[in-house]
Design an enzyme around this catalytic site. Structure first.
Site, PDB file in Angstrom:
ATOM      1  N   HIS A 286      40.792  25.470  72.499  1.00 31.67           N
ATOM      2  CA  HIS A 286      42.123  25.547  71.872  1.00 31.67           C
ATOM      3  C   HIS A 286      42.281  26.710  71.087  1.00 31.67           C
ATOM      4  CE1 HIS A 286      44.536  21.803  72.730  1.00 31.67           C
ATOM      5  NE2 HIS A 286      43.527  20.969  72.099  1.00 31.67           N
TER       6      HIS A 286
ATOM      7  N   HIS B  49      36.449  21.456  74.238  1.00 28.13           N
ATOM      8  CA  HIS B  49      37.805  21.137  74.383  1.00 28.13           C
ATOM      9  C   HIS B  49      38.442  21.839  72.836  1.00 28.13           C
ATOM     10  CE1 HIS B  49      41.841  18.924  75.153  1.00 28.13           C
ATOM     11  NE2 HIS B  49      41.844  18.948  73.825  1.00 28.13           N
ATOM     12  N   GLU B  50      37.854  21.325  71.789  1.00 28.45           N
ATOM     13  CA  GLU B  50      38.479  22.012  70.542  1.00 28.45           C
ATOM     14  C   GLU B  50      38.180  23.556  70.495  1.00 28.45           C
ATOM     15  OE1 GLU B  50      40.516  19.747  69.588  1.00 28.45           O
ATOM     16  OE2 GLU B  50      39.623  18.037  70.481  1.00 28.45           O
TER      17      GLU B  50
ATOM     18  N   GLU C 215      47.733  17.700  62.396  1.00 28.92           N
ATOM     19  CA  GLU C 215      48.499  17.779  63.555  1.00 28.92           C
ATOM     20  C   GLU C 215      48.889  16.193  63.559  1.00 28.92           C
ATOM     21  OE1 GLU C 215      46.742  18.921  67.270  1.00 28.92           O
ATOM     22  OE2 GLU C 215      48.375  18.581  68.529  1.00 28.92           O
TER      23      GLU C 215
ATOM     24  N   GLY D 268      39.846  11.845  68.353  1.00 28.87           N
ATOM     25  CA  GLY D 268      38.410  12.171  68.586  1.00 28.87           C
ATOM     26  C   GLY D 268      38.251  13.684  67.881  1.00 28.87           C
ATOM     27  N   ALA D 269      39.022  14.427  67.688  1.00 25.03           N
ATOM     28  CA  ALA D 269      38.660  15.780  66.935  1.00 25.03           C
ATOM     29  C   ALA D 269      39.772  16.579  67.255  1.00 25.03           C
ATOM     30  CB  ALA D 269      37.563  16.497  67.631  1.00 25.03           C
ATOM     31  N   MET D 270      39.840  17.559  66.030  1.00 25.19           N
ATOM     32  CA  MET D 270      40.981  18.318  66.079  1.00 25.19           C
ATOM     33  C   MET D 270      40.791  19.876  65.797  1.00 25.19           C
ATOM     34  SD  MET D 270      44.006  18.772  65.317  1.00 25.19           S
ATOM     35  CE  MET D 270      45.092  20.374  65.002  1.00 25.19           C
ATOM     36  N   GLU D 271      41.340  20.895  66.519  1.00 24.16           N
ATOM     37  CA  GLU D 271      40.953  22.097  66.706  1.00 24.16           C
ATOM     38  C   GLU D 271      41.516  22.992  65.508  1.00 24.16           C
ATOM     39  OE1 GLU D 271      43.593  20.496  68.322  1.00 24.16           O
ATOM     40  OE2 GLU D 271      45.155  21.659  68.852  1.00 24.16           O
ATOM     41  N   ASN D 272      41.776  22.636  64.269  1.00 22.98           N
ATOM     42  CA  ASN D 272      42.160  23.480  63.222  1.00 22.98           C
ATOM     43  C   ASN D 272      41.357  24.938  63.119  1.00 22.98           C
ATOM     44  OD1 ASN D 272      43.185  20.969  61.751  1.00 22.98           O
ATOM     45  ND2 ASN D 272      40.951  20.557  61.665  1.00 22.98           N
TER      46      ASN D 272
HETATM   47  N1  BES Z   1      44.893  18.264  69.029  1.00 21.74           N
HETATM   48  C1  BES Z   1      44.114  17.237  69.560  1.00 21.74           C
HETATM   49  C2  BES Z   1      43.964  16.346  68.375  1.00 21.74           C
HETATM   50  C3  BES Z   1      45.272  15.343  68.003  1.00 21.74           C
HETATM   51  C4  BES Z   1      45.733  14.346  68.731  1.00 21.74           C
HETATM   52  C5  BES Z   1      45.467  15.389  66.870  1.00 21.74           C
HETATM   53  C6  BES Z   1      46.885  14.029  68.073  1.00 21.74           C
HETATM   54  C7  BES Z   1      46.576  14.752  66.103  1.00 21.74           C
HETATM   55  C8  BES Z   1      47.260  14.084  66.957  1.00 21.74           C
HETATM   56  C9  BES Z   1      42.664  17.194  70.084  1.00 21.74           C
HETATM   57  O1  BES Z   1      42.679  18.891  70.638  1.00 21.74           O
HETATM   58  C10 BES Z   1      42.461  16.626  71.207  1.00 21.74           C
HETATM   59  O2  BES Z   1      43.033  16.639  72.268  1.00 21.74           O
HETATM   60  N2  BES Z   1      41.590  15.674  70.921  1.00 21.74           N
HETATM   61  C11 BES Z   1      41.295  14.634  72.063  1.00 21.74           C
HETATM   62  C12 BES Z   1      40.053  14.861  72.713  1.00 21.74           C
HETATM   63  C13 BES Z   1      40.052  15.865  73.754  1.00 21.74           C
HETATM   64  C14 BES Z   1      38.618  15.927  74.454  1.00 21.74           C
HETATM   65  C15 BES Z   1      41.096  15.424  74.937  1.00 21.74           C
HETATM   66  C16 BES Z   1      41.269  13.434  71.126  1.00 21.74           C
HETATM   67  O3  BES Z   1      40.994  13.300  69.909  1.00 21.74           O
HETATM   68  O4  BES Z   1      41.050  11.971  71.901  1.00 21.74           O
HETATM   69 ZN    ZN Z   2      43.407  18.989  72.477  1.00 16.47          ZN
END
Ligand code: BES
Ligand code: ZN
Length: 858
Positions: free
Chosen positions: A303, A299-300, A120, A263-267
């Site tokens: 998703h 959160h992840e 993403e 922070g993290a990714m929801e693959n």
């Molecule tokens: N889908 C995002 C991660 C992401 C963000 C991938 C931008 C690529 C580009 C993930 O679900 C997300 O939102 N992560 C947040 C943390 C969340 C608790 C709000 C993050 O990574 O900060």
């Molecule tokens: Zn997210």
């Protein structure tokens, strides 16, 4: 699609082709990984004759075949156009990529010897030629082969079908096959391979299916997974209980990686986490870390339905998944912990980050209508304001209708790549309401100012509101929005005469009358922060003190205290006034009251941030001086410590947790009050208590707060050394060590210390966590970053210039530290502008940073 070209929502066109299935084979190699793709395409006959365009970036093409033959290929910016038959065909392609040299951390890259991916938003195009857009969904089968590397664990999305685990390095081949039965866009693709250890568990879903759960980490980290696993199981259960959403695969894997931009990714089925957002132990993680880890795992996981089963048609719809999922994770945290504390924390964060964005050159609608680089739109506006919009919708339609609408959303759009229009239609169909005015919240940037006047006459009490939103870049005029204003009324004796009722404001100016009141009530307006607006209300000091003591709405009680603090600080900064005794007394009364939640009292001790004060002064037509703001905050803290000495001494002693450490809300609230007391006493006792706490701490919350206090008091040198010696083997704790020295430094030293730390052998520009722990900490240090010499600006710019060629995404994100530059005096403006222009003049600057700097410069 050209580099630097603007993309518009209004230009959306479907791809024109449908994918039946995707077969990928990865032959892993650190510098020469081969990716072989076999894809069946067929024309989408609803779309008339579209060119066949595939995205790709930095790919070394080995071969491309269409139905077994080499097709004609036209190179285009950002991809290729290929001559294909207007009929179903087979695509076969082999490319080579270099994970080792991938420092941007997008696509397939290596982190500490382990392969991982981040796709993403548009990272899949760095893996192979593909229609890398979220509205193209397909079933993936993935075969991972590792011939030379020691990669005993190999994972992808979906269910592991075949797992040839041959742990001896020299026997080949070593491969695994994963199949994901759920069609998904490429941005949810993931692959991980390396020497990993699992912390395993199981979860039985509401329909009785057993799911294998695992958190995969590098050897040595396996004792830091238990908390994350509990958080995962709680999330799975909560989504079943509250939203009726069940997990849909046989396995669910989480992997911790050290080098990660976000922070993290929801693959799908394979969430990838920044190790700082999943690894936890009492010795190495603070209470805040635990809470954040619980929230981000939720959160992840959430998703899986809001994002994966229902995804976004295009990246303009990002808030469809992110705003909703942030809203859901906030509901989860409120249920697991304390709802008022969560709400207050979130509003503080919203005002700190989103309001600043909305009031500056980067302001954009929750659903933007154009972008150059989508990575630059993962913003507080899309996320946090996006979540506020969901909360407002829920307030407007009511809880039952919200539940019905969500059921309809999941039912109607499962498997779709949806839009904000789809989302709103679901609420319109459920409730019969017309949401066209509500839609303005998605389309208009800027924070509405909501002013209020009241009038009492003959038993009727009237509140008159006016709303007005200042212009934002590209949007001069704003139409009035529908604003849910939650209001309660109190009698002067403290009783509630009108419990919370939601006024629905739709006009630019509108009055609401309450009848049959015996005396003029005290209004409590915008309870629970029912809309993301700036409330302009002339509430006198006595009324704020009354509300701090009596409001039944915990958020507004906190808000009243915050108003008092703000009023006092502004008077101190503007007029050199002394701290108001009304504020000091009201806060003291609250602090002394042991019937009050310790976490709430700790929050009430918080003060408006440097940034909020600067923005408020600016809004009032003044030029904020970071040094004067810092001085006022320091003076107020000192005066409070002296005035409350007896109380805080008692609180500090009384609120020590004696039970074994647990990262729950109750203990964490108790510790935050005791630590707030400790840091106040630290101003009076020469660091005595802090030293004692540092020497005896058995958890990171206590140790780090003591370290911060010692550094602030100017006698932290010994603790800084000892902390490093104790934790040098733990990269996440060492990130805290870097930050603490900068955040707690005197403003005049912050840039020098940060500069020195960038020379430390443990500093590396390539690890985003370490970069943020150092340069990010500097930007958060307020007066330290803004010191008049410009040293802070220069240091940040030097490092951004160095980082940009390696990692554009993180560079661009950190450029936002300069976004509020036009608030300051001309000396500082000139210094910042010079740095912005210097970065922008760097040869080959990334599209990410170029867009960001151009917008910031305005
Ligand atoms: N889908 C995002 C991660 C992401 C963000 C991938 C931008 C690529 C580009 C993930 O679900 C997300 O939102 N992560 C947040 C943390 C969340 C608790 C709000 C993050 O990574 O900060
Ligand atoms: Zn997210």
């Amino acid at each position: 699609m050209a580099d630097g070209e603007t993309i518009y929502l209004k230009d959306y066109k479907p791809f024109g082709w449908i994918i039946d299935d995707v077969h990928l084979t990865f032959r892993l190699h650190p510098t020469a990984t081969r990716v072989i793709s076999r894809i069946r395409f067929r024309p989408d006959y609803d779309v008339h004759d579209r060119p066949f365009f595939l995205h790709g970036e930095g790919l070394k093409t080995i071969s491309i075949k269409v139905d077994g033959h080499e097709p004609k290929i036209y190179e285009e910016p950002g991809g290729i156009e290929v001559d294909v038959p207007h009929a179903p065909f087979n695509w076969e392609c082999e490319v080579e990529i270099n994970p080792q040299d991938n420092t941007a951390l997008e696509g397939l890259y290596m982190s500490n010897g382990m392969y991982c991916t981040q796709c993403e938003a548009e990272g899949f195009r760095k893996i192979t030629w593909y229609p890398d857009r979220p509205d193209v969904m397909a079933q993936f089968t993935v075969r991972i082969e590792s011939t030379q590397e020691h990669t005993p664990v190999m994972l992808s999305n979906g269910n592991g079908l075949l797992y040839h685990t041959d742990l001896t390095q020299d026997q080949t081949p070593n491969y695994t096959i994963y199949q994901d039965p759920w069609p998904k866009p490429a941005y949810l693709f993931a692959l991980v391979a390396g020497d990993l250890i699992a912390h395993e568990d199981k979860f039985t879903t509401m329909s009785g299916k057993e799911v294998d759960l695992a958190i995969w980490v590098r050897p040595g980290d396996e004792d830091k997974c238990a908390f994350g696993m509990e958080a995962l199981k709680k999330s799975m259960k909560w989504d079943e209980d509250i939203y009726g959403r069940e997990y849909d695969l046989d396995e669910f894997n989480i992997v911790a990686v050290d080098d990660f931009n976000m922070g993290a990714m929801e693959n799908k089925g394979l969430n990838i986490f920044n190790s700082s957002c999943v690894l936890a132990s009492p010795e190495t993680s603070t209470d805040m870390n635990f809470e954040r880890i619980e929230a981000i795992i939720a959160h992840e996981y959430f998703h899986n339905w809001t994002g994966n089963r229902i995804t976004c048609r295009d990246w303009f719809q990002l808030c469809l998944k992110e705003g909703l999922t942030v809203f859901r994770d906030a509901q989860f945290t409120a249920d697991m912990r304390s709802a008022p504390v969560k709400r207050i924390d979130d509003v503080i964060a919203l005002r700190g980050r989103q309001f600043r964005e909305d009031n500056g050159p980067l302001a954009h609608p929750v659903r933007p209508d154009s972008f150059v680089e989508i990575n630059n739109f993962y913003t507080a506006t899309v996320y946090e304001k996006g979540a506020e919009l969901i909360g407002m919708l829920k307030t407007l339609v009511g809880d039952d209708a919200y539940t019905k609408a969500l059921d309809l959303y999941f039912d109607r759009h499962d498997g779709d790549a949806a839009t904000i229009e789809d989302w709103l239609k679901v609420f319109e169909d459920t409730t019969g309401r017309d949401l066209s005015q509500f839609k303005r919240w998605y389309e208009q940037a800027g924070t509405p100012r909501l002013s209020v006047k009241d009038d009492f006459n003959d038993g009727s009490y009237t509140l008159t509101f006016k709303q007005q939103t200042p212009p934002t870049p590209g949007q001069e005029m704003k139409d009035p929005r529908v604003i849910p204003i939650a209001v309660g009324l109190l009698n002067p004796n403290g009783d509630e005469v009108q419990d919370t009722t939601v006024l629905e404001m739709t006009e630019a100016e509108q009055s609401f009358t309450f009848e049959g009141l015996a005396t003029k009530p005290v209004p409590s307006i915008l309870r629970d922060f029912s809309a993301p607006v700036i409330l302009e209300q002339d509430t006198d000091t006595a009324t704020n003190a009354f509300l701090l003591a009596n409001d039944t709405d915990p958020f507004n009680r906190w808000q009243a205290g915050d108003n008092l603090a703000l009023e006092t600080l502004l008077a101190m900064i503007r007029d050199g006034a002394a701290p108001s005794s009304a504020y000091l007394d009201a806060l003291h009364t609250l602090l002394r009251d042991d019937t009050q939640d310790p976490a709430f009292r700790a929050l009430a001790l918080g003060l408006p941030s440097q940034d909020e004060l600067a923005q408020t002064l600016f809004d009032q037509g003044q030029t904020p001086d970071p040094d004067a703001i810092y001085e006022a905050l320091e003076t107020l803290k000192q005066v409070r410590a002296e005035a409350y000495q007896d109380t805080i001494t008692r609180l500090h002693a009384q609120y020590q947790v004696t039970a074994a450490y647990a990262p729950n809300a109750e203990q964490s609230g108790t510790r935050s009050l005791a630590n707030a007391a400790m840091s106040m006493l630290n101003r009076l006792d020469g660091g005595h208590l802090a030293q004692e706490q540092f020497d005896h701490a058995d958890n990171m919350t206590q140790q780090l707060s003591a370290l911060g206090a010692l550094i602030s008091a100017g006698n932290g040198a010994d603790a800084v050394t000892r902390f490093y010696e104790q934790w040098q083997h733990d990269r996440l704790v060492i990130d805290k060590w870097f930050s603490a020295q900068i955040i707690h430094a005197a403003p005049s030293d912050a840039a020098t210390i940060a500069a020195r730390l960038t020379e430390h052998p443990d500093f590396t520009i390539k690890n985003p966590n370490r970069f943020r722990a150092t340069l990010g900490a500097l930007t958060m240090s307020g007066a330290g970053f803004h010191q008049r010499s410009g040293a802070g600006y220069q240091l940040l710019a030097d490092n951004l210039i160095a980082l940009d060629p390696l990692n554009p995404q993180t560079t661009a994100r950190m450029c936002t530290a300069f976004e509020s530059w036009k608030r300051y005096d001309t000396t500082r403006q000139d210094l910042i502008k010079a740095q912005l222009e210097r970065i922008l003049a760097t040869p080959d600057l990334s599209r990410d940073s170029t867009e960001m700097l151009t917008r910031i410069l305005g």
